[in-house]
Design a protein around this motif. Structure first.
Motif, PDB file in Angstrom:
ATOM      1  N   ALA A  83       0.828  -1.204   0.000  1.00  0.00           N
ATOM      2  CA  ALA A  83       0.000   0.000   0.000  1.00  0.00           C
ATOM      3  C   ALA A  83       0.867   1.260   0.000  1.00  0.00           C
ATOM      4  O   ALA A  83       0.507   2.267  -0.617  1.00  0.00           O
ATOM      5  N   LEU A  84       2.006   1.217   0.657  1.00  0.00           N
ATOM      6  CA  LEU A  84       2.898   2.377   0.676  1.00  0.00           C
ATOM      7  C   LEU A  84       3.498   2.662  -0.691  1.00  0.00           C
ATOM      8  O   LEU A  84       3.757   3.810  -1.044  1.00  0.00           O
ATOM      9  N   SER A  85       3.733   1.626  -1.489  1.00  0.00           N
ATOM     10  CA  SER A  85       4.372   1.815  -2.782  1.00  0.00           C
ATOM     11  C   SER A  85       3.423   2.388  -3.826  1.00  0.00           C
ATOM     12  O   SER A  85       3.865   2.779  -4.904  1.00  0.00           O
ATOM     13  N   ASP A  86       2.138   2.472  -3.525  1.00  0.00           N
ATOM     14  CA  ASP A  86       1.175   3.070  -4.445  1.00  0.00           C
ATOM     15  C   ASP A  86       1.508   4.557  -4.596  1.00  0.00           C
ATOM     16  O   ASP A  86       1.733   5.262  -3.620  1.00  0.00           O
ATOM     17  N   SER A  87       1.550   5.047  -5.824  1.00  0.00           N
ATOM     18  CA  SER A  87       1.960   6.431  -6.069  1.00  0.00           C
ATOM     19  C   SER A  87       1.011   7.446  -5.443  1.00  0.00           C
ATOM     20  O   SER A  87       1.408   8.573  -5.169  1.00  0.00           O
ATOM     21  N   SER A  88      -0.230   7.073  -5.204  1.00  0.00           N
ATOM     22  CA  SER A  88      -1.169   8.009  -4.575  1.00  0.00           C
ATOM     23  C   SER A  88      -0.847   8.233  -3.102  1.00  0.00           C
ATOM     24  O   SER A  88      -1.288   9.227  -2.514  1.00  0.00           O
ATOM     25  N   ASN A  89      -0.080   7.344  -2.495  1.00  0.00           N
ATOM     26  CA  ASN A  89       0.270   7.483  -1.081  1.00  0.00           C
ATOM     27  C   ASN A  89       1.592   8.219  -0.861  1.00  0.00           C
ATOM     28  O   ASN A  89       1.996   8.419   0.266  1.00  0.00           O
ATOM     29  N   ARG A  90       2.260   8.612  -1.922  1.00  0.00           N
ATOM     30  CA  ARG A  90       3.559   9.279  -1.778  1.00  0.00           C
ATOM     31  C   ARG A  90       3.377  10.704  -1.289  1.00  0.00           C
ATOM     32  O   ARG A  90       2.422  11.392  -1.625  1.00  0.00           O
ATOM     33  N   LYS A  91       4.360  11.130  -0.507  1.00  0.00           N
ATOM     34  CA  LYS A  91       4.346  12.491   0.004  1.00  0.00           C
ATOM     35  C   LYS A  91       4.645  13.451  -1.136  1.00  0.00           C
ATOM     36  O   LYS A  91       5.533  13.226  -1.945  1.00  0.00           O
ATOM     37  N   ASN A  92       3.891  14.533  -1.187  1.00  0.00           N
ATOM     38  CA  ASN A  92       4.128  15.557  -2.192  1.00  0.00           C
ATOM     39  C   ASN A  92       5.113  16.556  -1.609  1.00  0.00           C
ATOM     40  O   ASN A  92       4.813  17.244  -0.650  1.00  0.00           O
ATOM     41  N   LEU A  93       6.298  16.628  -2.194  1.00  0.00           N
ATOM     42  CA  LEU A  93       7.333  17.533  -1.721  1.00  0.00           C
ATOM     43  C   LEU A  93       7.489  18.634  -2.763  1.00  0.00           C
ATOM     44  O   LEU A  93       7.966  18.379  -3.867  1.00  0.00           O
ATOM     45  N   PRO A  94       7.066  19.862  -2.448  1.00  0.00           N
ATOM     46  CA  PRO A  94       7.189  20.953  -3.426  1.00  0.00           C
ATOM     47  C   PRO A  94       8.654  21.187  -3.804  1.00  0.00           C
ATOM     48  O   PRO A  94       9.565  20.842  -3.052  1.00  0.00           O
ATOM     49  N   ILE A  95       8.864  21.819  -4.943  1.00  0.00           N
ATOM     50  CA  ILE A  95      10.217  22.034  -5.472  1.00  0.00           C
ATOM     51  C   ILE A  95      11.115  22.778  -4.480  1.00  0.00           C
ATOM     52  O   ILE A  95      12.236  22.331  -4.233  1.00  0.00           O
ATOM     53  N   PRO A  96      10.688  23.900  -3.867  1.00  0.00           N
ATOM     54  CA  PRO A  96      11.589  24.575  -2.915  1.00  0.00           C
ATOM     55  C   PRO A  96      11.938  23.690  -1.717  1.00  0.00           C
ATOM     56  O   PRO A  96      13.086  23.666  -1.277  1.00  0.00           O
ATOM     57  N   ALA A  97      10.968  22.958  -1.222  1.00  0.00           N
ATOM     58  CA  ALA A  97      11.241  22.078  -0.079  1.00  0.00           C
ATOM     59  C   ALA A  97      12.152  20.921  -0.488  1.00  0.00           C
ATOM     60  O   ALA A  97      13.016  20.514   0.280  1.00  0.00           O
ATOM     61  N   GLN A  98      11.988  20.423  -1.710  1.00  0.00           N
ATOM     62  CA  GLN A  98      12.847  19.340  -2.175  1.00  0.00           C
ATOM     63  C   GLN A  98      14.272  19.841  -2.379  1.00  0.00           C
ATOM     64  O   GLN A  98      15.232  19.155  -2.016  1.00  0.00           O
ATOM     65  N   ALA A  99      14.429  21.044  -2.941  1.00  0.00           N
ATOM     66  CA  ALA A  99      15.769  21.613  -3.115  1.00  0.00           C
ATOM     67  C   ALA A  99      16.427  21.834  -1.760  1.00  0.00           C
ATOM     68  O   ALA A  99      17.621  21.557  -1.578  1.00  0.00           O
ATOM     69  N   ALA A 100      15.660  22.319  -0.798  1.00  0.00           N
ATOM     70  CA  ALA A 100      16.203  22.527   0.547  1.00  0.00           C
ATOM     71  C   ALA A 100      16.590  21.195   1.180  1.00  0.00           C
ATOM     72  O   ALA A 100      17.614  21.103   1.863  1.00  0.00           O
ATOM     73  N   GLN A 101      15.800  20.154   0.942  1.00  0.00           N
ATOM     74  CA  GLN A 101      16.115  18.833   1.481  1.00  0.00           C
ATOM     75  C   GLN A 101      17.401  18.287   0.856  1.00  0.00           C
ATOM     76  O   GLN A 101      18.222  17.676   1.543  1.00  0.00           O
ATOM     77  N   ILE A 102      17.595  18.536  -0.423  1.00  0.00           N
ATOM     78  CA  ILE A 102      18.818  18.079  -1.082  1.00  0.00           C
ATOM     79  C   ILE A 102      20.030  18.808  -0.521  1.00  0.00           C
ATOM     80  O   ILE A 102      21.067  18.195  -0.254  1.00  0.00           O
ATOM     81  N   VAL A 103      19.922  20.128  -0.323  1.00  0.00           N
ATOM     82  CA  VAL A 103      21.018  20.890   0.279  1.00  0.00           C
ATOM     83  C   VAL A 103      21.310  20.367   1.678  1.00  0.00           C
ATOM     84  O   VAL A 103      22.470  20.179   2.060  1.00  0.00           O
ATOM     85  N   GLN A 104      20.257  20.104   2.436  1.00  0.00           N
ATOM     86  CA  GLN A 104      20.430  19.586   3.793  1.00  0.00           C
ATOM     87  C   GLN A 104      21.079  18.205   3.776  1.00  0.00           C
ATOM     88  O   GLN A 104      21.998  17.940   4.556  1.00  0.00           O
ATOM     89  N   ASP A 105      20.653  17.335   2.885  1.00  0.00           N
ATOM     90  CA  ASP A 105      21.245  15.996   2.797  1.00  0.00           C
ATOM     91  C   ASP A 105      22.689  16.060   2.320  1.00  0.00           C
ATOM     92  O   ASP A 105      23.535  15.292   2.778  1.00  0.00           O
ATOM     93  N   PHE A 106      22.992  16.979   1.401  1.00  0.00           N
ATOM     94  CA  PHE A 106      24.356  17.146   0.914  1.00  0.00           C
ATOM     95  C   PHE A 106      25.260  17.622   2.061  1.00  0.00           C
ATOM     96  O   PHE A 106      26.363  17.110   2.249  1.00  0.00           O
ATOM     97  N   GLY A 107      24.783  18.584   2.837  1.00  0.00           N
ATOM     98  CA  GLY A 107      25.559  19.077   3.968  1.00  0.00           C
ATOM     99  C   GLY A 107      25.723  18.050   5.067  1.00  0.00           C
ATOM    100  O   GLY A 107      26.708  18.072   5.811  1.00  0.00           O
ATOM    101  N   THR A 108      24.781  17.124   5.162  1.00  0.00           N
ATOM    102  CA  THR A 108      24.862  16.078   6.180  1.00  0.00           C
ATOM    103  C   THR A 108      26.119  15.232   6.003  1.00  0.00           C
ATOM    104  O   THR A 108      26.704  14.780   6.986  1.00  0.00           O
ATOM    105  N   GLY A 109      26.558  15.065   4.755  1.00  0.00           N
ATOM    106  CA  GLY A 109      27.756  14.275   4.507  1.00  0.00           C
ATOM    107  C   GLY A 109      28.969  14.826   5.224  1.00  0.00           C
ATOM    108  O   GLY A 109      29.653  14.125   5.969  1.00  0.00           O
ATOM    109  N   ALA A 110      29.244  16.111   5.010  1.00  0.00           N
ATOM    110  CA  ALA A 110      30.405  16.717   5.670  1.00  0.00           C
ATOM    111  C   ALA A 110      30.153  16.919   7.154  1.00  0.00           C
ATOM    112  O   ALA A 110      31.074  16.839   7.969  1.00  0.00           O
ATOM    113  N   PHE A 111      28.894  17.155   7.522  1.00  0.00           N
ATOM    114  CA  PHE A 111      28.523  17.404   8.910  1.00  0.00           C
ATOM    115  C   PHE A 111      28.732  16.157   9.772  1.00  0.00           C
ATOM    116  O   PHE A 111      29.179  16.248  10.910  1.00  0.00           O
TER     117      PHE A 111
END
Length: 158
Positions: A83-111
């Protein structure tokens, strides 16, 4: 919000089976790792390339977790995972929030991975003074910049 919930939300809050985002993370991680590999040898062990290579590790790792159907459903039954793998159950992450999440995940590496710089001494014998603090600081700045952008964009959405 407890400390445990804070860290869970920031490090694993968006983990779910999401192949498109996994492809984005794997692509960005591969490009970052490739840029470090192709950089000149005398520049590989300076601060920015070290932040890039450590950030690429976390992007690649998160990309692999986004490809796993069981990443979000730890402890769930098989039917609940399907049921989780159904595309209708996926979280909708807007573009600014997704870009911020990528920056945060990228910084997590060095952090978080800056202690791996000691392994660099084994690779390059001439490297006697690894820039531990500067790599940690750059990762912390990127992590908290992504965190702040996520908070600002999430408060605008509500």
């Amino acid at each position: 919000m407890s400390l445990r919930e804070f860290f869970l939300e920031n490090f694993a809050g968006d983990l779910e089976y999401h192949p498109r985002r996994a492809l984005l993370y794997l692509s960005l991680g591969s490009v970052a790792l490739g840029s470090w590999i192709m950089s000149a040898h005398e520049n590989k062990f300076t601060v920015i390339p070290l932040v890039v290579v450590l950030g690429s590790f976390t992007l690649l790792l998160k990309g692999l977790f986004l490809l796993r159907k069981s990443s979000e459903g730890l402890g769930l039954s098989t039917q609940e995972i399907v049921a989780l793998s159904d595309s209708s159950n996926r979280k909708n992450l807007p573009i600014p929030a997704q870009a911020a999440q990528i920056v945060q995940d990228f910084g997590t590496g060095a952090f978080l991975l800056w202690p791996l710089l000691n392994v660099g001494k084994d690779i390059d014998q001439s490297w006697s003074n690894p820039p531990h603090f500067r790599v940690f600081l750059a990762g912390a700045i990127l992590f908290f910049l992504g965190w702040i952008i996520r908070r600002v964009t999430s408060s605008e959405a509500t």
